[in-house]
Scaffold this active site. Structure first.
Site, PDB file in Angstrom:
ATOM      1  N   THR A 191     -39.654-167.999 -57.544  1.00 38.09           N
ATOM      2  CA  THR A 191     -38.478-168.864 -57.311  1.00 38.09           C
ATOM      3  C   THR A 191     -38.964-170.084 -56.521  1.00 38.09           C
ATOM      4  O   THR A 191     -39.439-171.028 -57.126  1.00 38.09           O
ATOM      5  CB  THR A 191     -37.358-168.118 -56.552  1.00 38.09           C
TER       6      THR A 191
ATOM      7  N   LYS B 147     -43.552-161.750 -55.495  1.00 34.22           N
ATOM      8  CA  LYS B 147     -42.932-163.051 -55.269  1.00 34.22           C
ATOM      9  C   LYS B 147     -42.138-162.966 -53.963  1.00 34.22           C
ATOM     10  O   LYS B 147     -41.661-161.892 -53.585  1.00 34.22           O
ATOM     11  CB  LYS B 147     -42.048-163.488 -56.428  1.00 34.22           C
TER      12      LYS B 147
ATOM     13  N   THR C 171     -36.324-160.572 -49.546  1.00 36.53           N
ATOM     14  CA  THR C 171     -36.428-161.095 -50.939  1.00 36.53           C
ATOM     15  C   THR C 171     -37.781-161.136 -51.462  1.00 36.53           C
ATOM     16  O   THR C 171     -38.502-162.093 -51.318  1.00 36.53           O
ATOM     17  CB  THR C 171     -35.998-162.515 -51.207  1.00 36.53           C
TER      18      THR C 171
ATOM     19  N   GLU D 248     -41.320-170.389 -47.283  1.00 40.03           N
ATOM     20  CA  GLU D 248     -40.655-171.677 -47.524  1.00 40.03           C
ATOM     21  C   GLU D 248     -40.985-172.683 -46.434  1.00 40.03           C
ATOM     22  O   GLU D 248     -40.629-172.502 -45.278  1.00 40.03           O
ATOM     23  CB  GLU D 248     -39.143-171.474 -47.649  1.00 40.03           C
TER      24      GLU D 248
ATOM     25  N   ASN E 259     -33.954-175.180 -48.120  1.00 36.80           N
ATOM     26  CA  ASN E 259     -32.773-174.323 -48.059  1.00 36.80           C
ATOM     27  C   ASN E 259     -31.460-175.055 -47.936  1.00 36.80           C
ATOM     28  O   ASN E 259     -30.395-174.475 -48.155  1.00 36.80           O
ATOM     29  CB  ASN E 259     -32.946-173.308 -46.932  1.00 36.80           C
TER      30      ASN E 259
ATOM     31  N   THR F  34     -29.368-170.421 -53.514  1.00 35.21           N
ATOM     32  CA  THR F  34     -29.940-169.110 -53.892  1.00 35.21           C
ATOM     33  C   THR F  34     -28.841-168.201 -54.381  1.00 35.21           C
ATOM     34  O   THR F  34     -27.797-168.126 -53.778  1.00 35.21           O
ATOM     35  CB  THR F  34     -30.610-168.433 -52.688  1.00 35.21           C
TER      36      THR F  34
END
Lengths: 399, 399
Positions: free
Chosen positions: A150, A177, A188, A272, A394, A399
């Site tokens: 993602t 991932k 996640t 991230e 974000n 998401t």
């Protein structure tokens, strides 16, 4: 044991990854298959979130048999918070995969990651599965890894080989991932480990359970926990060393742990917006629970993480986090080092050492080591910094 | 009851704020005094952090008597994690204040906020106290408020008047500083409330304890908890209504709560880098503990807070946070509204309502309301968004 960052051939498994049009980005891979030549033994662990995505419920149910033949995974849609329609869709996606590869639907499990609250279009999905089934290759692991990404910036694959007691070598490879929503209890995160060893479902369970504390459960990116986390371990038994002996199980478990730890580390490194990989070590805690909560509080503190980003040896924030964790902490006893430089001891900041610590914090990886000097328990958590790009990704990505 | 944002005259108290050179910024106020004409009754609450700053220990010790005459507060240096030298310095700062204003040193308490791990220069401090003592004024509350600011962008002051049973009015006024490290259990936060009412120390304790759950303990900026948090409530008794009657105590407590709530709200509104003030309401929880942990998890989630910043009605992240809080949550039952727009119900996202919610999220203040439909408990937490500026401030500022 050498663990390589990169794919391996694992006898008995084939992989593929295609673009089914589930992601916004034109042409991006978003649907992947892992298919075993015959039913494999399997085990799995899942998100501790009270709200679990539909594919998680389906996988939880099916893996109880201890046998799976295929995983169909997609990015671009999490199929989470989608009610009964989501469950139906998850089962349907398995059924059509089973038809394409020719196995019982109960031997197929689904995984999804991406936007929550939406369903994917089953027609697109079906066309993707057809294409992916046609492209299955024993060296297709990287295609699969790309299909589940993602906000990851690159695919994450690790592998190792272990010599068993009988002289045979077995291979363990894993694909994962991550990127955001990574924290307590495995968040996640999708990870798939495959091996050509012959292991019973209960042996796989032992190995996977042992691997978690020092791998997927020892990392945090933002303290958030996803609804879709899944780690699956499948064994083809294609290398016909009979079921693992007790000694072989120990070596095998270590292999699973090291591949998992390598993948976990890669997840944090590619967190991230992350610019730094920081190992937070707490030692000398009164209890294992104290050690863990202290390490997690430091690793999750936004103030600590922004200081990492700023290469600021901010002793105060680290101690603030330790002190607010609930763990017993005595400021007069503790020792704190950042990047190998002692910055606090005997209740005082070692001011003269701060410039050197700041200099060392410019490196991409360093360790924060806090010895509470109160007991014998320790805990290690990997974390990353909190940068402008975390906010950018974000604030702009749904998401 | 009308609570005003802004100062009031409170009979029996004088205030001042000067620049003592403790902050880096040339000429910025960094030392403040609150002085009562005679010993006042007092109570206080403190940081729950295991590592407390030296001035906190000194204040904890001295407020036990129930009587205080002065507060000497500084910004620019937290005097935290400074060991015995820090304690000595905190006591010395009180002693020299006591000499300047002419009272017993035990009636003076210190507060410090700013960089952790460093001591301030006592000579600079002494000169500052001398100047501040010379500038004490009954309308000096704003000068004091400015002297305790760190990354706050403006001073925070609130006040109200309450009519007591006997017809007399009493005034309650408060000053606070916040900005970062604000969370569970009252974090980097200094707040001082003064009143001209006559109240016993135990009455003050009752009032302050009652005020916390809906004010300073109901806010979060970044989930971090400071080592210096202190809230002090002092009563001069200058309005000679005898000790509060039971009925008057109820009204007085409500006044303390409302002034505290207004200050708490201002702290969040002025949170580091904050562009939005968000009220997170959780209702229908199985227990009060469930309600609170669910509200806090949502209010502290970096993914939720970055979505606020991006005006993204990200239902998935809010539910992810609720589900990972440890509270009992059933996705098929809950109702979720953002800014008054229902966005999730009966296990499904209400996709059509998202554009309207996104539009409403552009406002500077809105409410996220989650009804779990499982019980009768509720909890409300104020939070802010997580913006680029939060990262900027905290990557570049050493606390």
């Amino acid at each position: 044991m050498d663990v390589n960052l990169g794919p391996a051939l694992v006898a008995g498994f084939r992989f593929s990854g295609v673009s089914a049009g589930l992601k916004h980005q034109e042409g991006a891979k978003d649907l992947g298959l892992i298919v075993a030549d015959a039913p494999a033994t399997a085990t799995a662990v899942f998100s501790a979130n009270r709200i679990k995505a539909a594919p998680v419920y389906v996988t939880m149910d099916r893996v109880r048999s201890g046998r799976l033949q295929a995983v169909v995974a997609n990015s671009g849609c999490a199929n989470s918070f989608t009610g009964k329609a989501g469950l139906k869709l998850a089962r349907e996606s398995c059924a059509l995969t089973a038809r394409e590869i020719g196995c019982a639907p109960e031997l197929v499990v689904p995984s999804s990651t991406g936007v929550i609250g939406h369903l994917f279009e089953i027609e697109k999905f079906a066309a993707g599965v057809r294409e992916a089934a046609g492209q299955l290759r024993d060296d297709g692991m990287e295609d699969f890894a790309r299909a589940i990404m993602t906000t990851d910036t690159h695919p994450k694959i690790a592998s190792t080989s272990i010599r068993m007691g009988g002289g045979q070598s077995v291979t363990i490879a894993g694909v994962a991932k991550g990127a955001g929503m990574i924290s307590p209890k495995m968040a996640t995160m999708l990870a798939y480990l495959v091996t050509d060893a012959a292991a019973s479902p209960s042996q796989l369970k032992v190995a996977l359970k042992a691997a978690l504390p020092n791998s997927f459960n020892a990392i945090t990116i933002d303290g958030d926990m996803s609804t879709n986390d899944t780690v699956i371990l499948m064994a083809s038994g294609a290398v016909r060393n009979n079921a693992l002996s007790r000694r072989d199980l120990v070596a095998f478990s270590r292999g699973v742990e090291e591949v998992s730890a390598m993948l976990a580390r890669e997840l944090v490194r590619d967190g991230e917006g992350a610019t730094k990989l920081v190992t937070v070590e707490v030692r000398g805690a009164k209890s294992p629970a104290d050690a863990e909560r202290c390490a997690r509080q430091i690793a999750n503190s936004p103030l600590v993480k922004t200081a990492f980003f700023g290469c600021d040896p901010n002793v105060g924030r680290i101690l603030m986090a330790a002190g607010s964790s609930g763990a017993v902490v005595e400021s007069d006893r503790l020792l704190l080092s950042i990047a190998g430089i002692r910055v606090a001891a005997r209740g005082a900041l070692l001011v003269d050492s701060l410039p050197q610590a700041a200099e060392k914090m410019r490196e991409r990886e360093f360790t924060v080591s806090l010895d509470l000097k109160l007991g014998k328990s320790s805990s290690t958590i990997l974390t990353c910094d909190l940068s402008y790009d975390y906010v950018k990704i974000n604030a702009e990505y749904t998401t």
